[in-house]
Every structure is written in structure tokens, then in C-alpha cells.
Design a protein around this motif. Structure first.
Motif, PDB file in Angstrom:
ATOM      1  N   THR A 142       0.833  -1.198   0.000  1.00 11.93           N
ATOM      2  CA  THR A 142       0.000   0.000   0.000  1.00 11.93           C
ATOM      3  C   THR A 142       0.863   1.242   0.000  1.00 11.93           C
ATOM      4  O   THR A 142       1.824   1.339   0.769  1.00 11.93           O
ATOM      5  CB  THR A 142      -0.920   0.008   1.237  1.00 11.93           C
ATOM      6  OG1 THR A 142      -1.763  -1.141   1.206  1.00 11.93           O
ATOM      7  CG2 THR A 142      -1.773   1.266   1.275  1.00 11.93           C
ATOM      8  N   ILE A 144       1.011   5.240   0.727  1.00 11.40           N
ATOM      9  CA  ILE A 144       0.334   6.279   1.484  1.00 11.40           C
ATOM     10  C   ILE A 144       0.656   7.628   0.858  1.00 11.40           C
ATOM     11  O   ILE A 144       1.826   7.983   0.708  1.00 11.40           O
ATOM     12  CB  ILE A 144       0.785   6.295   2.964  1.00 11.40           C
ATOM     13  CG1 ILE A 144       0.731   4.876   3.563  1.00 11.40           C
ATOM     14  CG2 ILE A 144      -0.058   7.273   3.770  1.00 11.40           C
ATOM     15  CD1 ILE A 144      -0.627   4.265   3.594  1.00 11.40           C
ATOM     16  N   TYR A 166      -3.410  -4.494   3.915  1.00 13.15           N
ATOM     17  CA  TYR A 166      -2.858  -3.179   3.616  1.00 13.15           C
ATOM     18  C   TYR A 166      -1.486  -3.018   4.291  1.00 13.15           C
ATOM     19  O   TYR A 166      -1.392  -2.603   5.440  1.00 13.15           O
ATOM     20  CB  TYR A 166      -3.811  -2.084   4.081  1.00 13.15           C
ATOM     21  CG  TYR A 166      -5.182  -2.180   3.443  1.00 13.15           C
ATOM     22  CD1 TYR A 166      -5.416  -1.661   2.180  1.00 13.15           C
ATOM     23  CD2 TYR A 166      -6.228  -2.827   4.099  1.00 13.15           C
ATOM     24  CE1 TYR A 166      -6.662  -1.752   1.583  1.00 13.15           C
ATOM     25  CE2 TYR A 166      -7.483  -2.931   3.511  1.00 13.15           C
ATOM     26  CZ  TYR A 166      -7.686  -2.397   2.252  1.00 13.15           C
ATOM     27  OH  TYR A 166      -8.922  -2.502   1.665  1.00 13.15           O
ATOM     28  N   HIS A 206      -2.708  -0.999  -3.474  1.00 13.72           N
ATOM     29  CA  HIS A 206      -3.600  -0.057  -2.806  1.00 13.72           C
ATOM     30  C   HIS A 206      -2.930   1.301  -2.684  1.00 13.72           C
ATOM     31  O   HIS A 206      -1.704   1.384  -2.536  1.00 13.72           O
ATOM     32  CB  HIS A 206      -3.981  -0.536  -1.409  1.00 13.72           C
ATOM     33  CG  HIS A 206      -4.705  -1.849  -1.387  1.00 13.72           C
ATOM     34  ND1 HIS A 206      -6.014  -1.979  -1.783  1.00 13.72           N
ATOM     35  CD2 HIS A 206      -4.293  -3.089  -1.019  1.00 13.72           C
ATOM     36  CE1 HIS A 206      -6.387  -3.239  -1.656  1.00 13.72           C
ATOM     37  NE2 HIS A 206      -5.358  -3.928  -1.206  1.00 13.72           N
ATOM     38  N   ILE A 208      -3.672   4.798  -0.341  1.00 16.27           N
ATOM     39  CA  ILE A 208      -4.486   5.437   0.695  1.00 16.27           C
ATOM     40  C   ILE A 208      -4.176   6.925   0.725  1.00 16.27           C
ATOM     41  O   ILE A 208      -3.010   7.325   0.837  1.00 16.27           O
ATOM     42  CB  ILE A 208      -4.225   4.815   2.080  1.00 16.27           C
ATOM     43  CG1 ILE A 208      -4.691   3.360   2.102  1.00 16.27           C
ATOM     44  CG2 ILE A 208      -4.934   5.616   3.172  1.00 16.27           C
ATOM     45  CD1 ILE A 208      -4.454   2.655   3.432  1.00 16.27           C
TER      46      ILE A 208
END
Length: 231
Positions: A142, A144, A166, A206, A208
Motif C-alpha cells: 500500500t 500512502i 494493507y 492499494h 491510501i
């Protein structure tokens, strides 16, 4: 959650074996490569005390939660500090109870214990990566997007609660001067314009958003890129 507890129990068992063997090795070296009789019980008691203190500190600091899925200098320092604390507390406690080993055994064994528990976690991390690499249902990582308290909190939460898919592998910020720095063990790899290349490099599944002041153009670009790579 059950699997997580089993993994922690397995690692803890390896920790105890490593701690005991390191104490035996420390005594063996201290006594010029001989093991005198009469130390069996003392070795076992010291091993149990060091293990209990070590595991208790791991639990309090939540170091066991991540099991070093992504190890770094912060984790290494934390493990080293925990080892030192466990050895000091064990030495004081055993000395009070008159079950202490020769003093030089503790620093010698402490070095071996630090190396052993570190290797255990390193090997676990490698095996975990091999397993997840062969498991197509497991998300690779993931990214960020954010800087400051919000991004730091998100990373900290994800690393301390690993019963999900995640796994933070990279941080992207707006301020280019922050590139190269580390946030809770996760490196800041670039700025918003680097998102696409970082997704490819990190094999991220992913993204975020931990930034609430994105412009419309920035948001559109992020949505376009993440849609293209199915993040």
C-alpha cells in the motif's frame, strides 16, 4: 486473528529456544569452551526470566504485531533496546535471588540473543514474502499519499495491526524536500508526480489518501492512475 496468534506463538517459541542456547553459548565461551556441572538449573531459570521480560516488552511496545513484515533501522534499534533491558533486568533479578551466572555471560549472551532474534524475524519476513508472492489473493503493498500527523498515524496503525492486506510500502508527499526521509519505518519515495512509477516499482495494489488539501487536478490525476493500475 487465530492465525496471527499462532504465528506469534511460533516466533515466541523460537525466541525461547534461541535465548536458552545463547545463554549456554555465553557460558561456554566464558568458561574457556567448557560447560561446568551445576549450571543447568541456573541456565534454565535465567532463560525463563529473560524470555518473560523480552516477550513482555515486545507485547507492550507492540513489536510482535508486525513481526517485522517490513524491517528497518527503527525495528533493529527497538529489538536491541529490548534485548539490553531484558538482560539487565534478568541480571539484577537473578543476582538478588542468587541464581545469577558469571557477570560476563550476560553481555556475551546478549549479543548472541540480539543477533538470534533478529535473524528469526528476518527469516520469517523472507518466508512471508515468498508465501505472499505465490498467493495471488494477497495484496503486495500500500502506498500512502500524505505528510504530517495523518499520514504518520495511518502508517503506524497499519504496521501495528497486520491482520489485513494493507501493508505500507511507500509514502508519497507534496514537499519534495521530504523525499528520502522515513516515516515510521516506511521511506518517502517521491512526490505526487512519481505516483505511477512508484506503483510499478513497489508492485502496490492499494493507495491510501492521507492528505485533505489536494487540488482538483491532483485528485483527478491520482484517480486516473489508480484506476489504470486497479489500486
Amino acid at each position: 486473528m487465530k492465525k496471527k496468534k499462532i504465528r506469534i506463538l511460533f516466533i515466541s517459541t523460537l525466541d525461547f529456544i534461541a535465548i536458552y542456547l545463547c545463554l549456554v553459548t555465553g557460558l561456554y565461551l566464558r568458561m574457556d569452551f567448557t560447560l561446568p556441572s551445576g549450571y543447568t538449573t541456573i541456565l534454565l531459570l535465567n532463560g525463563i526470566v529473560i524470555f518473560i521480560v523480552f516477550e513482555a516488552i515486545l507485547a507492550v511496545t507492540k513489536t510482535h504485531n508486525s513481526l517485522w513484515e517490513y524491517a528497518g533501522i527503527d525495528e533493529a534499534i527497538k529489538i536491541f533496546t529490548i534485548c539490553v533491558a531484558a538482560m539487565v533486568i534478568a541480571f539484577i533479578g537473578m543476582m538478588i535471588l542468587s541464581f545469577n551466572l558469571p557477570r560476563s555471560v550476560y553481555p556475551i549472551s546478549g549479543v548472541f540473543i540480539f543477533l538470534s532474534v533478529s535473524v528469526i524475524r528476518f527469516i520469517y519476513r523472507i518466508l512471508r514474502r515468498i508465501k505472499t508472492g505465490n498467493d495471488k489473493s494477497f495484496k503486495d503493498g500500500t502506498i500512502i499519499i500524505g505528510e504530517g500527523y495523518t499520514a504518520a498515524y495511518v502508517i503506524k496503525y497499519l504496521k501495528e495491526n497486520m491482520n489485513h492486506q494493507y501493508i505500507p510500502v511507500s509514502v508519497i508527499v507534496r514537499d519534495e524536500t521530504l523525499t528520502g526521509q522515513v516515516m515510521h519505518g516506511v521511506k518517502i519515495d517521491g512526490i505526487l508526480n512519481d505516483l505511477e512509477s512508484i506503483i510499478k516499482i513497489k508492485r502496490a495494489s492499494h493507495v491510501i489518501l492521507a492528505m485533505d488539501d489536494l487540488t482538483n487536478s491532483e485528485m483527478k490525476r491520482i484517480i486516473d492512475i489508480t484506476s489504470e493500475y486497479k489500486c
